[in-house]
Design a protein around this motif. Structure first.
Motif, PDB file in Angstrom:
ATOM      1  N   ALA A 122      34.775  44.217  38.426  1.00 42.32           N
ATOM      2  CA  ALA A 122      35.335  43.183  39.300  1.00 42.32           C
ATOM      3  C   ALA A 122      35.726  43.790  40.653  1.00 42.32           C
ATOM      4  CB  ALA A 122      36.543  42.534  38.631  1.00 42.32           C
ATOM      5  N   ASN A 138      32.508  44.293  42.610  1.00 46.82           N
ATOM      6  CA  ASN A 138      31.988  43.032  43.146  1.00 46.82           C
ATOM      7  C   ASN A 138      32.861  42.493  44.275  1.00 46.82           C
ATOM      8  OD1 ASN A 138      29.674  42.848  41.559  1.00 46.82           O
ATOM      9  ND2 ASN A 138      30.754  41.875  39.881  1.00 46.82           N
ATOM     10  N   ALA A 171      23.629  48.091  45.607  1.00 45.37           N
ATOM     11  CA  ALA A 171      24.043  47.537  44.308  1.00 45.37           C
ATOM     12  C   ALA A 171      23.925  48.525  43.146  1.00 45.37           C
ATOM     13  CB  ALA A 171      23.266  46.255  44.011  1.00 45.37           C
ATOM     14  N   GLN A 222      44.651  42.837  32.786  1.00 41.72           N
ATOM     15  CA  GLN A 222      43.195  42.935  32.835  1.00 41.72           C
ATOM     16  C   GLN A 222      42.556  41.668  32.281  1.00 41.72           C
ATOM     17  OE1 GLN A 222      41.932  45.838  34.100  1.00 41.72           O
ATOM     18  NE2 GLN A 222      40.038  44.675  34.176  1.00 41.72           N
ATOM     19  N   GLU A 262      42.719  38.639  34.597  1.00 43.50           N
ATOM     20  CA  GLU A 262      41.859  38.604  35.767  1.00 43.50           C
ATOM     21  C   GLU A 262      40.575  37.892  35.391  1.00 43.50           C
ATOM     22  OE1 GLU A 262      41.022  42.465  37.301  1.00 43.50           O
ATOM     23  OE2 GLU A 262      43.153  42.915  37.543  1.00 43.50           O
ATOM     24  N   GLY A 316      35.218  37.761  38.390  1.00 42.52           N
ATOM     25  CA  GLY A 316      34.839  38.986  39.083  1.00 42.52           C
ATOM     26  C   GLY A 316      33.367  39.112  39.445  1.00 42.52           C
ATOM     27  N   ARG A 317      32.519  38.201  38.962  1.00 38.80           N
ATOM     28  CA  ARG A 317      31.100  38.305  39.309  1.00 38.80           C
ATOM     29  C   ARG A 317      30.792  37.571  40.600  1.00 38.80           C
ATOM     30  NH1 ARG A 317      28.893  36.650  34.149  1.00 38.80           N
ATOM     31  NH2 ARG A 317      27.182  35.685  35.270  1.00 38.80           N
ATOM     32  N   LEU A 318      29.609  37.834  41.157  1.00 40.55           N
ATOM     33  CA  LEU A 318      29.263  37.292  42.466  1.00 40.55           C
ATOM     34  C   LEU A 318      28.843  35.825  42.381  1.00 40.55           C
ATOM     35  CD1 LEU A 318      27.332  40.430  43.737  1.00 40.55           C
ATOM     36  CD2 LEU A 318      29.625  39.682  44.420  1.00 40.55           C
ATOM     37  N   THR A 329      33.246  39.336  34.381  1.00 40.15           N
ATOM     38  CA  THR A 329      32.555  40.625  34.300  1.00 40.15           C
ATOM     39  C   THR A 329      32.636  41.130  32.865  1.00 40.15           C
ATOM     40  OG1 THR A 329      34.521  41.960  34.678  1.00 40.15           O
ATOM     41  CG2 THR A 329      33.326  41.195  36.626  1.00 40.15           C
ATOM     42  N   ARG A 330      32.205  42.376  32.645  1.00 36.69           N
ATOM     43  CA  ARG A 330      32.236  42.932  31.291  1.00 36.69           C
ATOM     44  C   ARG A 330      33.656  43.146  30.779  1.00 36.69           C
ATOM     45  NH1 ARG A 330      29.235  48.477  33.199  1.00 36.69           N
ATOM     46  NH2 ARG A 330      31.046  49.693  33.798  1.00 36.69           N
ATOM     47  N   ASP A 331      34.670  42.992  31.673  1.00 32.80           N
ATOM     48  CA  ASP A 331      36.070  43.101  31.240  1.00 32.80           C
ATOM     49  C   ASP A 331      36.741  41.735  31.157  1.00 32.80           C
ATOM     50  OD1 ASP A 331      35.817  45.980  31.663  1.00 32.80           O
ATOM     51  OD2 ASP A 331      35.917  45.471  33.795  1.00 32.80           O
ATOM     52  N   GLN A 332      36.009  40.684  31.473  1.00 38.24           N
ATOM     53  CA  GLN A 332      36.656  39.383  31.680  1.00 38.24           C
ATOM     54  C   GLN A 332      35.976  38.278  30.875  1.00 38.24           C
ATOM     55  OE1 GLN A 332      35.876  39.030  35.877  1.00 38.24           O
ATOM     56  NE2 GLN A 332      37.777  40.061  36.442  1.00 38.24           N
ATOM     57  N   ASP A 385      20.898  44.234  33.887  1.00 39.54           N
ATOM     58  CA  ASP A 385      21.778  43.486  34.774  1.00 39.54           C
ATOM     59  C   ASP A 385      20.905  42.857  35.851  1.00 39.54           C
ATOM     60  OD1 ASP A 385      23.456  42.836  37.068  1.00 39.54           O
ATOM     61  OD2 ASP A 385      25.069  43.836  35.974  1.00 39.54           O
ATOM     62  N   VAL A 445      21.474  41.251  38.451  1.00 36.13           N
ATOM     63  CA  VAL A 445      21.919  41.269  39.845  1.00 36.13           C
ATOM     64  C   VAL A 445      22.020  42.689  40.404  1.00 36.13           C
ATOM     65  CG1 VAL A 445      23.792  40.590  41.404  1.00 36.13           C
ATOM     66  CG2 VAL A 445      23.169  39.121  39.468  1.00 36.13           C
ATOM     67  N   LEU A 446      22.624  43.603  39.670  1.00 34.27           N
ATOM     68  CA  LEU A 446      22.968  44.909  40.240  1.00 34.27           C
ATOM     69  C   LEU A 446      21.873  45.970  40.076  1.00 34.27           C
ATOM     70  CD1 LEU A 446      26.752  45.163  39.337  1.00 34.27           C
ATOM     71  CD2 LEU A 446      25.713  44.464  41.489  1.00 34.27           C
ATOM     72  N   ARG A 468      24.783  32.666  50.914  1.00 31.72           N
ATOM     73  CA  ARG A 468      25.618  32.994  49.747  1.00 31.72           C
ATOM     74  C   ARG A 468      25.908  31.774  48.889  1.00 31.72           C
ATOM     75  NH1 ARG A 468      31.152  35.124  51.029  1.00 31.72           N
ATOM     76  NH2 ARG A 468      31.414  35.205  48.798  1.00 31.72           N
ATOM     77  N   LYS A 527      33.783  29.830  43.678  1.00 34.73           N
ATOM     78  CA  LYS A 527      33.480  30.132  42.272  1.00 34.73           C
ATOM     79  C   LYS A 527      34.010  29.078  41.303  1.00 34.73           C
ATOM     80  CE  LYS A 527      33.146  35.096  42.888  1.00 34.73           C
ATOM     81  NZ  LYS A 527      33.817  36.389  42.695  1.00 34.73           N
TER      82      LYS A 527
END
Lengths: 139, 289
Positions: free
Chosen positions: A99, A102, A130, B21, B24, B27-29, B57-60, B130, B132-133, B224, B258
């Motif tokens: 996060a 990003n 990226a 954590q 939150e 967190g992704r785009l 994200t991977r934490d959310q 992934d 996107v990244l 965007r 978002k």
């Protein structure tokens, strides 16, 4: 399966175009002066956003901005040499999350838009940056 | 003793950090969670993508609720649903579809406004990549998904030749954002017995076995907040009573932030029962995090 064949061609086209050196994108950023303006805005965005501020408020911002201009310019094949540390050792131990990473990308997107960088050129730089998440994000 | 003290002091700090954590989100785009398919799963409007719905994200965790209105020449489809994305790994989705036959219902002797209702329970797991990244890799994001569908009009479905009022689709999706080209590609292979996505039941007098059907999406990012694109979905043709055509659409998706996205599309549905050349306007609203 005409559509499948078309998609394969499209993917091959992308591969060819993404491997080429790209002086046009560097020009779209306005060269080093343009990148310097983008990086100034970028730092302002990073310090304004509570998600990214803690990572940047206590660093030597002038030095970091100089390194970022070098790095972006080098990534866009603008003839610069990046003199900073590698991404992994520069970010180690900061506990940077996906996060956080990003949030930084968003700050850069806003900065580039503010400085009038065309969207396609923005994405070309982001595509170079990226994959660095693998060396930057720790958990 | 000192170690134990440190553990006692340290534990609440760790716990509160963990809670912070977990709280939150987002967190992704922007737009990387896709919109909602008519079956609920994150993707385009017709085709599921390998992305996990919501912005977690991977934490959310992430998620959204959506409403889609598809105004077809002679029919109407309304879909309500929700998606929960867990740690950018697992997606759970639910959709309730109401397919209103309007005047066609009267022509078929079912009564004007006769409505098929279908529930779709979906699950998707990201297997690798992934989208996107990983811009330096060829590897797309790959996901496997399941959609279990339950239609409420079993008697009618059997009367038109369908073999079942319940069915399960299995799909494998590969999605890749080619960021330097501002373009996203998706390919999905769906194993299905569904007639018109299940609105007309599962299996039929012509065929009652799983068929693998490809689906494709292409999206171009204008900025965007704005993407345009198209999709193509191959479909089986199991019923003797009515020919079933492939579906395609052209869409524009807009995400001001978002928490909100709006998708507008032109959809070509081909033949649906006794009405040929059905086209539709698709409008979908998504709210989420």
């Amino acid at each position: 399966m005409a559509i499948a064949r078309y998609l394969v061609c499209l993917v091959a086209l992308f591969a060819a175009s993404s491997l080429r050196a790209d002086p046009e994108t560097f020009r779209a950023f306005g060269g080093v002066p343009g990148l310097t303006r983008v990086v100034d805005s970028f730092m302002e965005e990073l310090l304004a956003d509570p998600r990214t501020r803690p990572f940047f408020e206590s660093v030597d911002q002038q030095n970091l901005k100089r390194l970022l201009v070098e790095q972006f310019c080098a990534e866009l094949q603008g003839g610069c040499t990046y003199t900073g540390r590698d991404m992994r050792s520069a970010h180690q131990g900061q506990g940077i999350t996906m996060a956080d990473f990003n949030a930084l990308v968003e700050a850069l997107q806003k900065a580039m838009a503010r400085e009038g960088v065309p969207f396609r050129a923005q994405n070309k730089l982001l595509a170079k940056l990226a994959p660095m998440y693998r060396d930057i994000v720790e958990r | 003793m000192r170690i134990r003290q440190a553990a006692i002091i340290g534990l609440p700090i760790l716990l509160s950090a963990g809670v912070a954590q977990a709280l939150e989100y987002g967190g992704r785009l922007l737009l990387t969670g896709g919109v909602n398919t008519i079956e609920g799963a994150a993707g385009g409007g017709l085709t599921p993508w390998a992305v996990i719905g919501g912005y977690g994200t991977r934490d959310q965790i992430g998620g959204n609720a959506f409403f889609s209105h598809v105004e077809i020449d002679d029919y109407r489809l309304e879909v309500r649903g929700a998606v929960l994305g867990l740690f950018d790994r697992v997606e759970l989705s639910f959709a309730e579809q109401r397919f209103d036959t309007r005047q066609v219902g009267a022509a078929l002797g079912l009564g004007a406004g006769f409505t098929f209702r279908q529930e779709v329970f979906g699950a998707k797991i990201r297997l690798a990549g992934d989208a996107v990244l990983d811009q330096d890799l060829w590897m797309p994001q790959i996901a496997f998904g399941v959609e279990h569908k339950r239609n409420n009009r079993g008697a009618i479905l059997r009367a038109i030749g369908a073999r079942d009022d319940e069915g399960t689709d299995y799909y494998l999706s590969a999605t890749k954002l080619f960021l330097a080209q501002s373009t996203l590609l998706n390919a999905t292979l769906r194993a299905t017995k569904a007639n018109q996505a299940g609105i007309l039941g599962f299996g039929g007098d012509r065929r009652d076995s799983y068929r693998i059907q490809p689906e494709f999406s292409l999206a171009y990012l204008l900025n965007r907040h704005l993407a345009i694109g198209g999709e193509y979905r191959f479909k089986p043709n199991n019923l003797g009573i009515a020919k079933e055509d492939d579906w395609w659409d052209l869409f524009v998706a807009w995400a001001p932030n978002k928490h909100l996205s709006l998708t507008l599309a032109y959809v070509d549905l081909g033949n649906i029962v006794i009405r040929d050349r059905q086209s539709a306007t698709y409008l979908s609203l998504q709210v989420g995090f």
